[in-house]
Each structure stands twice: as structure tokens, then as C-alpha cells.
Design a protein around this motif. Structure first.
Motif, PDB file in Angstrom:
ATOM      1  N   UNK A 178      58.001 -15.159 -10.897  1.00  0.00           N
ATOM      2  CA  UNK A 178      58.900 -14.319 -11.672  1.00  0.00           C
ATOM      3  C   UNK A 178      58.176 -13.113 -12.279  1.00  0.00           C
ATOM      4  N   UNK A 179      56.905 -13.296 -12.638  1.00  0.00           N
ATOM      5  CA  UNK A 179      56.145 -12.202 -13.241  1.00  0.00           C
ATOM      6  C   UNK A 179      54.674 -12.339 -12.853  1.00  0.00           C
ATOM      7  N   UNK A 180      53.852 -11.394 -13.303  1.00  0.00           N
ATOM      8  CA  UNK A 180      52.457 -11.361 -12.878  1.00  0.00           C
ATOM      9  C   UNK A 180      51.676 -12.587 -13.361  1.00  0.00           C
ATOM     10  N   UNK A 181      52.095 -13.186 -14.472  1.00  0.00           N
ATOM     11  CA  UNK A 181      51.395 -14.367 -14.978  1.00  0.00           C
ATOM     12  C   UNK A 181      51.583 -15.556 -14.043  1.00  0.00           C
ATOM     13  N   UNK A 182      52.710 -15.612 -13.360  1.00  0.00           N
ATOM     14  CA  UNK A 182      52.940 -16.687 -12.386  1.00  0.00           C
ATOM     15  C   UNK A 182      51.985 -16.541 -11.205  1.00  0.00           C
ATOM     16  N   UNK A 183      51.829 -15.320 -10.717  1.00  0.00           N
ATOM     17  CA  UNK A 183      50.872 -15.075  -9.634  1.00  0.00           C
ATOM     18  C   UNK A 183      49.460 -15.461 -10.074  1.00  0.00           C
ATOM     19  N   UNK A 184      49.087 -15.013 -11.272  1.00  0.00           N
ATOM     20  CA  UNK A 184      47.740 -15.275 -11.773  1.00  0.00           C
ATOM     21  C   UNK A 184      47.497 -16.768 -11.971  1.00  0.00           C
ATOM     22  N   UNK A 185      48.521 -17.487 -12.435  1.00  0.00           N
ATOM     23  CA  UNK A 185      48.368 -18.919 -12.622  1.00  0.00           C
ATOM     24  C   UNK A 185      48.148 -19.637 -11.299  1.00  0.00           C
ATOM     25  N   UNK A 186      48.885 -19.232 -10.262  1.00  0.00           N
ATOM     26  CA  UNK A 186      48.693 -19.885  -8.963  1.00  0.00           C
ATOM     27  C   UNK A 186      47.279 -19.619  -8.446  1.00  0.00           C
ATOM     28  N   UNK A 187      46.794 -18.410  -8.626  1.00  0.00           N
ATOM     29  CA  UNK A 187      45.421 -18.087  -8.212  1.00  0.00           C
ATOM     30  C   UNK A 187      44.423 -18.926  -9.004  1.00  0.00           C
ATOM     31  N   UNK A 188      44.683 -19.117 -10.296  1.00  0.00           N
ATOM     32  CA  UNK A 188      43.797 -19.951 -11.117  1.00  0.00           C
ATOM     33  C   UNK A 188      43.784 -21.396 -10.627  1.00  0.00           C
TER      34      UNK A 188
END
Length: 252
Positions: free
Chosen positions: A28-38
Motif C-alpha cells: 500500500x505504501x513505501x513502508x510495506x515495500x521496505x518491510x518485505x525487503x527487511x
């Protein structure tokens, strides 16, 4: 009916696709992308696998992964469970996020490895989500451009080429080579298709297509077909006959 066993790779390298249930948006937002990468980074250390390429699209994910000591099924289960728990808590939801099992195809030789490597990085371009390669932020494309080996195992891939320049040039050559295609198995709405047409062509209406010269028109039709748009839907939205579209696609 029992599930068909997964094909194993002799090299322990697989192209993996995760997709949202019912084509649901995953990020939904950039934090979701970043969390998956984490999450990927966390299990990359604990499960000792290698990542050669990734691309996080809004409703599906591509990975080019080599597993060694831990089985791929267990790796993917850990990744999915950890991310979904975080996602459900953030959005105050419950239930599944990903559709069925992840899809995978074995990579059994380095020639096909290169094909998948380029295919994953060009996925946003062919889906109409970027007009220039490298503009899409949620893939490993820029790890290769910047020679950043902190997460992606870029050096293994660079060793397949004579030089850095050869590798980057290979990535940037627009390719119609097909791998385990996501879009071909999904139904795109007319609204989604119109957005892809706007991104991938200079046309905004059926009359625009009618005014194109034949070579340009065929090139556009090939691009759109590659993006997963059916011939029937393309005909309806462009005003071009199915026969003409089929002929253009076969020429490619």
C-alpha cells in the motif's frame, strides 16, 4: 487432487513468484515495500540463501534465489508468515494475503539464469510501470547499477559477464524472452489496461491507433500483448481487429 511436486533445480536456483490473493494489492505504501525487503534480509542471514534479483510489484513479487542449507519451501513459508503477520497487524486485518502456494520454476543452466535475471528487472517496464529502465525503485536493478553488494549477491552475476558494462548493457536491452509469466494468468480490468496503454504507447484512444503507421502499430500491439493483455481485450479497447492483432503478435 494431490499437488504436483515442484520441479527441483540441479543448481538449487529458482525463479519464485508470490502474488496477492485475488490479485489483491500487497504493498500500500513505501513502508510495506521496505518491510518485505527487511524480511528478506533477515531470513537471508538466518536461512543462508542468496538473492540474485528481486522485483516487488504492487500485487506480486519476483525473486531469483539460490537456497543451500535450508529447503526452498521452508524459506518461503518463513518469509510469508513473518510478513503477513506484520501486514495484518498494521492494517488490522486477518487471513491470507498471498494466493495459494508460491509459484516457482527451476533454473538449471546459467544461460537461462541470465534470461530470468533480465526478465525480473524488466518486469516493471513491460508492465507499463516505468518508461525508462531503472526508474522503478523496488527492484534490485539499482544494486547492480551502483555495484551495491550489501544485500543482493551481485558479484556472482557480474562473474557471468566480461565486464560491468557488458552486464548493464545486457540488462538494458529490451527483451521479449518469456519466463514464468504472471500477467498471462491474471485478468486485467479495462481500467488497468488503459493505464498500461497510456504508459506503453503514445495513444489515448482507438482513433489514435488508427492513425499509426503499420510498423509502429504492430510494435505497440506487441508491447501490450507482452504486458499480458488478451487479444480480445486489446481489440475492444484499441478498435483493431483480432486478426490484425494476432498477425502482429505472431510477427514478434
Amino acid at each position: 487432487m494431490p499437488r504436483k511436486p515442484r520441479e527441483k533445480s540441479a543448481l538449487c536456483i529458482h525463479h519464485v513468484i508470490l502474488r496477492g490473493i485475488n490479485q489483491q494489492i500487497i504493498f500500500e505504501d513505501e513502508y510495506d515495500y521496505l518491510q518485505f525487503i527487511n524480511v528478506l534480509k533477515y531470513y537471508k542471514e538466518t536461512c543462508e540463501f542468496k538473492i540474485y534479483a528481486y522485483c516487488l510489484m504492487n500485487n506480486h513479487i519476483h525473486l531469483l534465489i539460490e537456497h543451500m542449507t535450508v529447503d526452498l519451501d521452508l524459506i518461503m513459508k518463513k518469509i510469508e508468515v513473518k510478513f503477513v503477520r506484520w501486514y495484518n497487524k498494521k492494517y488490522q486485518r486477518s487471513g491470507y494475503l498471498f494466493q495459494d502456494r508460491y509459484k516457482s520454476e527451476p533454473v538449471n543452466d546459467m544461460r537461462y539464469f541470465r534470461t530470468v535475471f533480465r526478465y525480473i528487472h524488466q518486469n516493471p517496464f513491460h508492465a507499463g510501470m516505468e518508461k525508462t529502465l531503472g526508474m522503478y525503485p523496488w527492484s534490485s536493478y539499482n544494486d547492480y547499477i551502483n555495484m551495491d553488494a550489501s544485500f543482493v549477491d551481485i558479484n556472482t552475476v557480474f562473474d557471468l559477464f566480461q565486464s560491468y558494462d557488458e552486464c548493464i548493457s545486457y540488462l538494458q536491452v529490451d527483451s521479449d524472452e518469456m519466463c514464468m509469466e504472471y500477467y498471462a494468468s491474471s485478468r486485467l480490468s479495462d481500467a488497468e489496461v488503459l493505464k498500461i496503454i497510456a504508459r506503453r504507447t503514445s495513444c489515448t484512444s482507438p482513433s489514435d491507433f488508427q492513425r499509426l503507421d503499420l510498423a509502429t502499430r504492430n510494435e505497440y500491439l506487441q508491447r501490450l500483448h507482452y504486458s499480458g493483455i488478451s487479444i480480445r481485450q486489446m481489440s475492444r479497447l484499441t478498435g483493431i481487429s483480432r486478426t490484425a492483432i494476432s498477425t502482429a503478435v505472431k510477427k514478434k
